[in-house]
Design a protein around this motif. Structure first.
Motif, mmCIF file in Angstrom:
data_model
loop_
_atom_site.group_PDB
_atom_site.id
_atom_site.type_symbol
_atom_site.label_atom_id
_atom_site.label_comp_id
_atom_site.label_asym_id
_atom_site.label_seq_id
_atom_site.Cartn_x
_atom_site.Cartn_y
_atom_site.Cartn_z
ATOM 1 N N LEU A 234 0.827 -1.199 0.000
ATOM 2 C CA LEU A 234 0.000 0.000 0.000
ATOM 3 C C LEU A 234 0.866 1.255 0.000
ATOM 4 C CD1 LEU A 234 -2.973 0.910 0.116
ATOM 5 C CD2 LEU A 234 -2.733 1.003 2.599
ATOM 6 N N ILE A 235 1.907 1.240 0.799
ATOM 7 C CA ILE A 235 2.846 2.375 0.819
ATOM 8 C C ILE A 235 3.509 2.535 -0.541
ATOM 9 C CG2 ILE A 235 5.044 3.160 1.794
ATOM 10 C CD1 ILE A 235 4.164 1.897 4.459
ATOM 11 N N GLU A 236 3.836 1.403 -1.172
ATOM 12 C CA GLU A 236 4.525 1.429 -2.464
ATOM 13 C C GLU A 236 3.657 2.031 -3.570
ATOM 14 O OE1 GLU A 236 7.567 -1.572 -4.784
ATOM 15 O OE2 GLU A 236 5.794 -2.430 -3.835
ATOM 16 N N GLU A 237 2.325 1.946 -3.402
ATOM 17 C CA GLU A 237 1.443 2.561 -4.398
ATOM 18 C C GLU A 237 1.533 4.083 -4.379
ATOM 19 O OE1 GLU A 237 -2.586 1.230 -4.063
ATOM 20 O OE2 GLU A 237 -2.036 -0.893 -4.218
ATOM 21 N N PHE A 238 1.829 4.660 -3.217
ATOM 22 C CA PHE A 238 1.871 6.113 -3.088
ATOM 23 C C PHE A 238 3.256 6.711 -3.246
ATOM 24 C CE2 PHE A 238 -1.971 4.866 -0.751
ATOM 25 C CZ PHE A 238 -2.899 5.663 -1.418
ATOM 26 N N ARG A 239 4.274 5.948 -2.941
ATOM 27 C CA ARG A 239 5.649 6.435 -3.080
ATOM 28 C C ARG A 239 6.588 5.252 -3.252
ATOM 29 N NH1 ARG A 239 8.621 5.385 1.471
ATOM 30 N NH2 ARG A 239 7.486 5.150 3.416
#
Length: 172
Positions: free
Chosen positions: A93-98
């Motif tokens: 999920l974090i990787e989707e935003f940054r």
């Protein structure tokens, strides 16, 4: 006519003898990184016996006691898998935003390897359970046996054949 001298009597017998918990060795524990250390520790405990047979028996009892204590303090395999999956989901999920930092990326790779290792342990666990279940219920005329026979029959059943032109034939 005389009356009977027989009197019904209700007897209830109750004991407070505790039932011992049966020790079941889990095969997946052999994959654990500290397994050999635990076994060596349990086996090397002093027995206080002089007869060879009693020494072996005492060593096995010590080993069983140490293994039971170790199993009790280990966290559940199912809980470990769900925790690792949750953290991986959060990282994705974090990787989707940054972009992930190098440390986060390395942590994700370590978690993926850990998850594969946990799945391997789970597969070993369920294989042992299946063997136990089959040994207990096996070839008896149980629902368990008939379900397994049906699955095997369906897997071995040929419903159609394909000829060289690519056509499927399903009748005789």
């Amino acid at each position: 006519m005389e009356t009977s001298d027989h009197v019904p009597c209700l007897v209830t017998i109750d004991t407070n003898i505790p039932k011992s918990v049966v020790f079941i060795f889990e095969n997946y524990l052999m994959e654990h990184e500290h397994f050999l250390e635990i076994v060596q520790h349990g086996w090397s405990l002093p027995t206080g016996q002089y007869d060879k047979v009693k020494i072996i028996s005492a060593k096995f009892k010590n080993l069983r006691r140490v293994m039971k204590a170790w199993q009790a303090q280990l966290s559940s395999l199912k809980a470990n898998i769900s925790n690792v999956k949750l953290i991986l989901t959060l990282l994705n999920l974090i990787e989707e935003f940054r972009d992930l930092t190098l440390a986060e990326w390395n942590f994700k790779k370590v978690l993926e390897e850990k998850l594969l290792f946990l799945f391997k342990q789970q597969r070993i666990y369920w294989k042992q359970r299946c063997t136990i279940n089959w040994t207990k219920q096996g070839d008896a005329g149980t629902k368990f046996f008939h379900d397994n026979a049906t699955i095997k029959h369906r897997k071995n059943l040929i419903t159609s054949l394909q000829d060289p032109e690519g056509l499927f034939h399903s009748d005789h």
